[in-house]
Design a protein around this motif. Structure first.
Motif, mmCIF file in Angstrom:
data_model
loop_
_atom_site.group_PDB
_atom_site.id
_atom_site.type_symbol
_atom_site.label_atom_id
_atom_site.label_comp_id
_atom_site.label_asym_id
_atom_site.label_seq_id
_atom_site.Cartn_x
_atom_site.Cartn_y
_atom_site.Cartn_z
ATOM 1 N N ALA A 45 1.218 -10.621 2.786
ATOM 2 C CA ALA A 45 0.030 -11.085 3.514
ATOM 3 C C ALA A 45 -0.380 -10.141 4.643
ATOM 4 N N ARG A 46 0.593 -9.449 5.235
ATOM 5 C CA ARG A 46 0.276 -8.617 6.397
ATOM 6 C C ARG A 46 -0.402 -7.321 5.966
ATOM 7 N N ARG A 47 -1.698 -7.206 6.258
ATOM 8 C CA ARG A 47 -2.481 -6.014 5.927
ATOM 9 C C ARG A 47 -2.627 -5.157 7.183
ATOM 10 N N ALA A 52 -5.712 1.435 4.155
ATOM 11 C CA ALA A 52 -4.899 0.292 4.560
ATOM 12 C C ALA A 52 -3.678 0.197 3.659
ATOM 13 N N ARG A 53 -2.724 -0.604 4.102
ATOM 14 C CA ARG A 53 -1.526 -0.885 3.318
ATOM 15 C C ARG A 53 -1.014 -2.259 3.739
ATOM 16 N N HIS A 54 -0.065 -2.799 2.978
ATOM 17 C CA HIS A 54 0.513 -4.112 3.283
ATOM 18 C C HIS A 54 1.992 -3.953 3.594
ATOM 19 N N TYR A 55 2.461 -4.729 4.580
ATOM 20 C CA TYR A 55 3.879 -4.704 4.948
ATOM 21 C C TYR A 55 4.498 -6.089 4.748
ATOM 22 N N ALA A 56 5.690 -6.092 4.197
ATOM 23 C CA ALA A 56 6.424 -7.340 4.022
ATOM 24 C C ALA A 56 6.895 -7.865 5.375
ATOM 25 N N VAL A 61 9.670 -2.392 -0.819
ATOM 26 C CA VAL A 61 9.437 -2.680 0.600
ATOM 27 C C VAL A 61 9.710 -1.378 1.372
ATOM 28 N N PHE A 62 8.855 -0.405 1.131
ATOM 29 C CA PHE A 62 9.039 0.931 1.705
ATOM 30 C C PHE A 62 8.910 0.931 3.221
ATOM 31 N N SER A 63 8.276 -0.089 3.786
ATOM 32 C CA SER A 63 8.139 -0.142 5.243
ATOM 33 C C SER A 63 9.504 -0.158 5.925
ATOM 34 N N LEU A 66 1.619 6.833 4.890
ATOM 35 C CA LEU A 66 1.329 6.930 3.464
ATOM 36 C C LEU A 66 1.780 5.738 2.629
ATOM 37 N N PHE A 67 2.791 5.017 3.078
ATOM 38 C CA PHE A 67 3.462 4.061 2.200
ATOM 39 C C PHE A 67 3.200 2.609 2.584
ATOM 40 N N GLY A 68 3.299 1.751 1.564
ATOM 41 C CA GLY A 68 3.144 0.322 1.771
ATOM 42 C C GLY A 68 4.075 -0.458 0.859
ATOM 43 N N ASP A 69 4.013 -1.775 0.949
ATOM 44 C CA ASP A 69 4.879 -2.667 0.189
ATOM 45 C C ASP A 69 4.061 -3.432 -0.852
#
Length: 327
Positions: free
Chosen positions: A16-18, A48-52, A150-152, A165-168
């Motif tokens: 959910a976290r963008r 944009a990216r998303h984080y767990a 979950v690259f974050s 560069l990375f997101g989940d």
């Protein structure tokens, strides 16, 4: 009767976290690190990216994507006799039990087999290739293949060249035995002599981390190698299927960097309109990026039954591969 493997369901899930580039720039500025939306977009195409959330693991994302893929395929967890999860960020340190076994448990499955595949950003391509071989051999009938990351958790937010560069996220497909051609060709490669250009250079020693637990990347080296090998492996897959680039309806490359993606399409003489792009909104989700993009294109109606889709990835190892599939 010849047995083929076919993708009959897709699914994806983003936490959910963008986090937009502006959000990330503000976060880094608080640490004295300068970046901007323009700097990130120009170099990567990412907006944009998303984080767990702290309590979300790769298996949690995987399960959400898997349920959607199962629903589209008209299958229940009980129908699945093999689960393969591609991930570089597994639930457990030491990678066991496998994330696939955890997914199996969370889906309420008690039979069949389950294991992880580790080929970093090429992981989904590797996993689909393995599933294809198992189905064609008759060993398994219905296979759930998932890319989940979950690259974050492994990003150094003091290094602006990688952390932006990375997101989940997670993406999944259900593959089944079919009398109709589905997976038309797969090609896999690896060259361990390039292991040092993209890695997390840490290991366990006496129960503790020795070295770094953060992702390291030589961006220029990765870029040059990626464009070269992605064209080569795509050409190999097409040749194996006795097809030409003009036979491709959609190109779904690993969503790492828009410049690499456009470079690959150009070398294959494919118009950019035939390329599915999600990197702008998801960032690089490693093994999840191809199934995420595939699911989005299936659900918005771009990818239609009977069309030919070329999926290809490149990642640490150094690994790379391609899949030519008829949907």
């Amino acid at each position: 009767m010849t047995v083929y493997s076919k993708i009959i369901g897709t699914g994806s899930y983003l936490p959910a976290r963008r986090v937009t580039n502006h959000d990330l720039a503000a976060q880094l500025a608080a640490k004295g690190i300068e970046t901007s939306d323009e700097w990130i977009v120009t170099r990567s195409g990412i907006s944009a990216r998303h984080y767990a959330e702290p309590g979300q693991n790769a298996s949690d994302l995987a399960v959400e994507a898997a349920r959607k893929a199962l629903d589209m395929a008209g299958k229940s967890p009980a129908d699945i006799d093999l689960v393969i999860v591609a991930s570089s960020t597994p639930d457990f340190l030491g990678s066991f039990p496998s994330t696939a076994c955890i997914v199996q448990k969370k889906l309420g499955m008690t039979g069949g087999a389950a294991f992880d595949v580790q080929a970093v950003c090429s992981g989904f391509v590797y996993a689909v290739s393995v599933a294809d071989a198992f189905i064609k051999s008759g060993a398994h009938k219905n296979v759930l293949v998932i890319g989940a990351e979950v690259f974050s958790r492994i990003l150094d937010f003091a290094d602006r060249t990688t952390c932006v560069l990375f997101g989940d996220g997670a993406g999944a497909v259900v593959m089944t035995a079919s009398s109709e051609p589905g997976i038309l060709a797969t090609k896999l490669h690896a060259d361990g002599s390039h292991a040092d250009i993209l890695s997390v250079p840490g290991n366990l020693a006496d129960g503790a981390l020795a070295g770094s637990g953060y992702l390291y990347m030589d961006g220029q080296a990765v870029f040059k190698l990626a464009v070269k090998v992605l064209e080569e492996v795509a050409t190999e897959a097409l040749a194996a299927a006795q097809m030409q680039p003009s036979d491709i309806d959609w190109l779904i490359p690993h969503q790492a960097n828009i410049r690499i993606m456009k470079g690959t399409a150009k070398k294959l003489k494919l118009p950019e309109e035939k390329m599915v792009v999600t990197v702008d909104q998801h960032g690089n989700t490693s093994a999840a990026s191809i199934p995420l993009a595939l699911d989005q294109a299936v659900r918005d109606g771009r990818v239609k039954p009977g069309q030919n889709v070329l999926m290809e990835g490149v990642g640490g190892g150094f690994t790379w591969g391609a899949i030519l599939a008829r949907m």
